[in-house]
Design a protein around this motif. Structure first.
Motif: not given
Length: 327
Positions: A33-38
């Protein structure tokens, strides 16, 4: 009928093989699934440029969206706290840098996390030279004239930064320490907002990376007076280093890397490190970094951990000597 001991041996061997195969299978399945890059700063600065350049390539390579989410505030604490609380499943990563890892632990009294315990390093992404700039209206043609002007007008000039513990804040405070000048710090919520006021002449100086400053320097809207690296940089060959101006051993640069929440599987971290290495060597990223004199990383997680430890030793001393406070 099979002898019980032989059956037990077969079960043991099968179980051992499954244990060895499990991490490989998980790494192959990740990401699903999509990966969040803060990113702990507002849009418009070097941090976002580095993050988005790498995220775009990771998206292509992994077949899942790696989306950048800017979350400024609290000297990076807001984003770091959110990342620390995120599930340790490889679907949240955070852009880390000198401020959040090497300065905040010594500048802030009460952080809601431990940077060395609650996060795991993935890899160093880039080192970016710090450039010191002033607004053209400041009556100084070069570094020495600027320092003299500030000393003649103590407390009357202001410099902006992307926020407390940002790379620009640290570079300017370090410069104040070695030159003995007094110029007031105005923290903003990102490089973009602080540049707006600097370009308008509401602040008089700043330090940031070439990705954010280059176009304004070339257009004559800002005047570069020094660089923080040990050697001059190719895109500004006429601009001296601070060391050349008589301040021996002065060196400061912005650096950016990736961390994930503690507990993230080691095989997922290794895969992310390897994919980051590949992304950093793509033509799109190398060309962009070359334009801004950024040096790409991508090495093993252990190397990044050792680099952070060295930076923490350096900056803990500077924070103490320069009495850097959370304004």
């Amino acid at each position: 009928m099979q002898h019980p001991s032989a059956l037990r041996r077969r079960v043991f061997v099968a179980g051992a093989a499954a244990a060895v195969a499990a991490p490989w299978a998980r790494a192959q399945a990740w990401p699903a699934k999509p990966i969040r890059f803060l990113v702990p700063f507002a849009p418009g600065g070097t941090s976002e440029i580095v993050a988005r350049s790498v995220a775009a390539e990771l998206t292509k390579q992994l077949g899942q969206s790696v989306f950048v989410e800017n979350k400024p505030g609290g000297a990076g604490v807001t984003a770091m706290q959110e990342a620390a609380k995120a599930p340790a499943d490889g679907y949240t990563m955070i852009l880390t840098h000198v401020g959040t890892l090497a300065v905040n632990p010594y500048m802030l009294k009460n952080q809601p996390y431990d940077v060395n315990r609650d996060f795991l390093p993935v890899t160093l992404l880039a080192k970016v030279p710090n450039v010191f700039v002033i607004h053209p209206d400041v009556p100084a043609k070069d570094f020495r004239e600027f320092v003299a002007h500030v000393k003649q007008n103590p407390g009357k000039l202001n410099y902006g930064s992307a926020g407390n513990a940002s790379a620009g804040h640290l570079a300017m405070e370090y410069l104040k320490l070695v030159t003995g000048m007094f110029i007031t710090h105005i923290p903003y919520r990102g490089t973009g907002p602080q540049l707006t006021d600097l370009l308008a002449g509401r602040t008089q100086a700043s330090s940031a990376g070439m990705p954010a400053l280059g176009a304004h320097i070339r257009a004559g809207k800002l005047r570069a007076i020094a660089v923080g690296t040990a050697q001059r940089i190719p895109v500004l060959p006429e601009v001296p280093t601070v060391q050349e101006m008589g301040h021996k051993d002065f060196e400061t640069s912005q650096w950016y890397g990736v961390h994930v929440p503690a507990g993230t599987p080691a095989d997922v971290i290794k895969r992310l490190q390897e994919e980051s290495y590949k992304a950093l060597r793509s033509s799109a990223v190398t060309e962009r970094f070359a334009t801004d004199n950024a040096v790409g990383g991508g090495g093993p997680s252990a190397d990044y951990a050792a680099f952070i430890a060295r930076e923490q030793k350096i900056w803990s001393d500077i924070v103490k000597r320069a009495q850097i406070k959370a304004d």
